[in-house]
Design a protein around this motif. Sequence first.
Motif, short mmCIF file in Angstrom:
data_model
loop_
_atom_site.label_atom_id
_atom_site.label_comp_id
_atom_site.label_asym_id
_atom_site.label_seq_id
_atom_site.Cartn_x
_atom_site.Cartn_y
_atom_site.Cartn_z
N ALA A 228 0.82 -1.21 0.00
CA ALA A 228 0.00 0.00 0.00
C ALA A 228 0.86 1.26 0.00
O ALA A 228 0.55 2.24 -0.69
CB ALA A 228 -0.94 -0.01 1.21
N HIS A 231 2.53 1.67 -3.43
CA HIS A 231 1.56 1.89 -4.51
C HIS A 231 0.93 3.28 -4.45
O HIS A 231 0.91 4.00 -5.44
CB HIS A 231 0.48 0.82 -4.45
CG HIS A 231 -0.52 0.90 -5.57
ND1 HIS A 231 -0.16 0.69 -6.88
CD2 HIS A 231 -1.84 1.16 -5.59
CE1 HIS A 231 -1.22 0.82 -7.65
NE2 HIS A 231 -2.26 1.12 -6.90
N GLU A 232 0.42 3.65 -3.27
CA GLU A 232 -0.26 4.94 -3.18
C GLU A 232 0.21 5.79 -2.02
O GLU A 232 -0.50 6.68 -1.57
CB GLU A 232 -1.79 4.76 -3.07
CG GLU A 232 -2.25 4.03 -1.82
CD GLU A 232 -2.50 2.56 -2.04
OE1 GLU A 232 -3.04 1.92 -1.13
OE2 GLU A 232 -2.17 2.06 -3.12
N HIS A 238 0.74 4.94 -8.15
CA HIS A 238 -0.20 3.94 -8.60
C HIS A 238 0.32 3.18 -9.83
O HIS A 238 -0.32 3.19 -10.88
CB HIS A 238 -1.56 4.58 -8.90
CG HIS A 238 -2.25 5.11 -7.69
ND1 HIS A 238 -3.20 4.39 -7.00
CD2 HIS A 238 -2.12 6.28 -7.03
CE1 HIS A 238 -3.64 5.10 -5.98
NE2 HIS A 238 -2.98 6.25 -5.97
N HIS A 265 -3.37 -6.40 -5.55
CA HIS A 265 -3.52 -5.08 -4.91
C HIS A 265 -3.94 -4.02 -5.92
O HIS A 265 -4.79 -3.17 -5.63
CB HIS A 265 -2.21 -4.68 -4.24
CG HIS A 265 -2.29 -3.42 -3.45
ND1 HIS A 265 -2.71 -3.38 -2.13
CD2 HIS A 265 -2.03 -2.13 -3.78
CE1 HIS A 265 -2.70 -2.14 -1.70
NE2 HIS A 265 -2.29 -1.35 -2.68
N VAL A 266 -3.36 -4.07 -7.13
CA VAL A 266 -3.73 -3.11 -8.16
C VAL A 266 -5.18 -3.31 -8.59
O VAL A 266 -5.92 -2.35 -8.82
CB VAL A 266 -2.77 -3.22 -9.36
CG1 VAL A 266 -3.23 -2.34 -10.51
CG2 VAL A 266 -1.35 -2.84 -8.94
N GLN A 268 -7.57 -4.28 -6.76
CA GLN A 268 -8.46 -3.84 -5.70
C GLN A 268 -8.35 -2.35 -5.41
O GLN A 268 -9.06 -1.84 -4.55
CB GLN A 268 -8.16 -4.63 -4.41
CG GLN A 268 -8.40 -6.11 -4.54
CD GLN A 268 -7.92 -6.90 -3.34
OE1 GLN A 268 -7.50 -6.31 -2.34
NE2 GLN A 268 -7.97 -8.21 -3.41
N CYS A 269 -7.45 -1.65 -6.12
CA CYS A 269 -7.27 -0.20 -5.90
C CYS A 269 -8.37 0.55 -6.63
O CYS A 269 -8.47 0.46 -7.87
CB CYS A 269 -5.89 0.23 -6.38
SG CYS A 269 -5.57 2.00 -6.22
N ASP A 270 -9.18 1.28 -5.91
CA ASP A 270 -10.32 1.98 -6.52
C ASP A 270 -9.88 3.05 -7.52
O ASP A 270 -10.41 3.10 -8.63
CB ASP A 270 -11.19 2.59 -5.42
CG ASP A 270 -12.39 3.32 -5.99
OD1 ASP A 270 -13.33 2.65 -6.46
OD2 ASP A 270 -12.40 4.57 -5.97
N CYS A 272 -7.19 3.17 -9.34
CA CYS A 272 -6.62 2.53 -10.53
C CYS A 272 -7.72 1.98 -11.43
O CYS A 272 -7.64 2.09 -12.66
CB CYS A 272 -5.66 1.40 -10.11
SG CYS A 272 -4.10 1.98 -9.44
N LYS A 409 -5.28 9.89 -10.08
CA LYS A 409 -5.15 8.86 -9.05
C LYS A 409 -4.64 9.44 -7.74
O LYS A 409 -5.08 9.03 -6.66
CB LYS A 409 -4.20 7.76 -9.53
CG LYS A 409 -4.77 6.91 -10.67
CD LYS A 409 -3.76 5.87 -11.09
CE LYS A 409 -4.31 5.00 -12.23
NZ LYS A 409 -3.33 3.99 -12.66
#
Length: 420
Positions: A228, A231-232, A238, A265-266, A268-270, A272, A409
Amino acid sequence: MRKSPLLRSPGWSTSPGGAGIVLQSSTGMVVEQSLCFNFPTTNNQAEYEACIAGLVIARDLGAKEILVCCDSLLVVSQANGEAQAKDPILEQYLAHLKRLASTFSKVEFRHVPRTQNDRADTLAKLASIGKPGLNGTVIQGTLALPYVADPERPVGQVMMPIGTEEDWRTPIIKYLRSGWLPEEKAEAKKLVRRASWYTIVNDDLFKRGFSTPLLKCLAKDRATYVLAEVHEGSCGHHPGGRSLARKVLRAGYYWPTLEKDAADHVKQCDPCQRHADLHNAPPARLSSLVSPWPFHQWGMDLLGPFDTAPGQLKYMVVAVDYYTKWIEAEPLATITSARVQRFFYKNVISRFGVPGVLVTDNGTQFTSKGFRDLLDGLHIKQRFTSVEHPQTNGQAESANRVILRGLRKRLGSAKGDWAE
């Protein structure tokens, strides 16, 4: 949270100090921690140690919002920015505390009287007595060094030794430490072969590699946090699944299901999924635009208008090198020909030398006499894209898409912060 009441003197105390920590969730779950300090400390430093240790435990338990109740008015005032830390050691503690607090979505520091902190006071006394086992329901630990003694050490590392929980690392750690092997010969042979790629350094398991540094092995809960953050997080933009997995490896972390977990994870990323590319272009033969060497051919384009940012910034000018894919961008308040000329001279010519070719659209900023005189004076060839056919300057359009997608993003609803 409370430090040991044995430390009453404002100076250093050579007697072992202690800290008591009580964590209570909104659902009623209570976690109690009693810490003993094996180093001399003062009252204020002990208060900081208790606050930092409490935040570490809350972070490892997955807390996002936390209310810190401390009976030290000085620590609370400095944490809230109402007072300055003039002591050099307290400045280091305050920096550690703020860095740790930034990992939560919300942290509030509140001063409470000592009479309302009696349970933490009892736990601090238990730690300072030095006789573990007096309370079977309390987690007891020891801090060998203060947090500011080793700034390179991750905060809270000494509080969570490996091997305390069963995960994929447990069999490897047992084999490396004591030579333990499973009873089945096939599993034992597999474990011996697998363990040859691992080593233990300072009670942490690391994976070796041919061309990579030692990678710290993580359990499932810590792996989720690292994914996490990369990623963000504060420096994340992202990336996709494969890029995310490689960024985690470059950051120095490893676990066996890294690539699969990164891809999941990607998915499930809103942000993205909400701002993913939709490929609606019909299939067609591609034609390559070749640049013979770095910084020879550039493409330029304008973006905007965006939501007005501080400084009346509403537009953006973007330049991209066709060979290296290097991008230069700058926010602008107005997109006049003079401002575009200044950007091109300052960000491209002054930094990378005089290019040979510049590809632009037919905007008035690029077709003006001043801009064309600048290019003619430096013997730069200007090529225009076909009208209503932005694919001619595809490299600049791709750079625009990357920038816009990253802004969507990262910012979400905070549209006015795009320039920063």
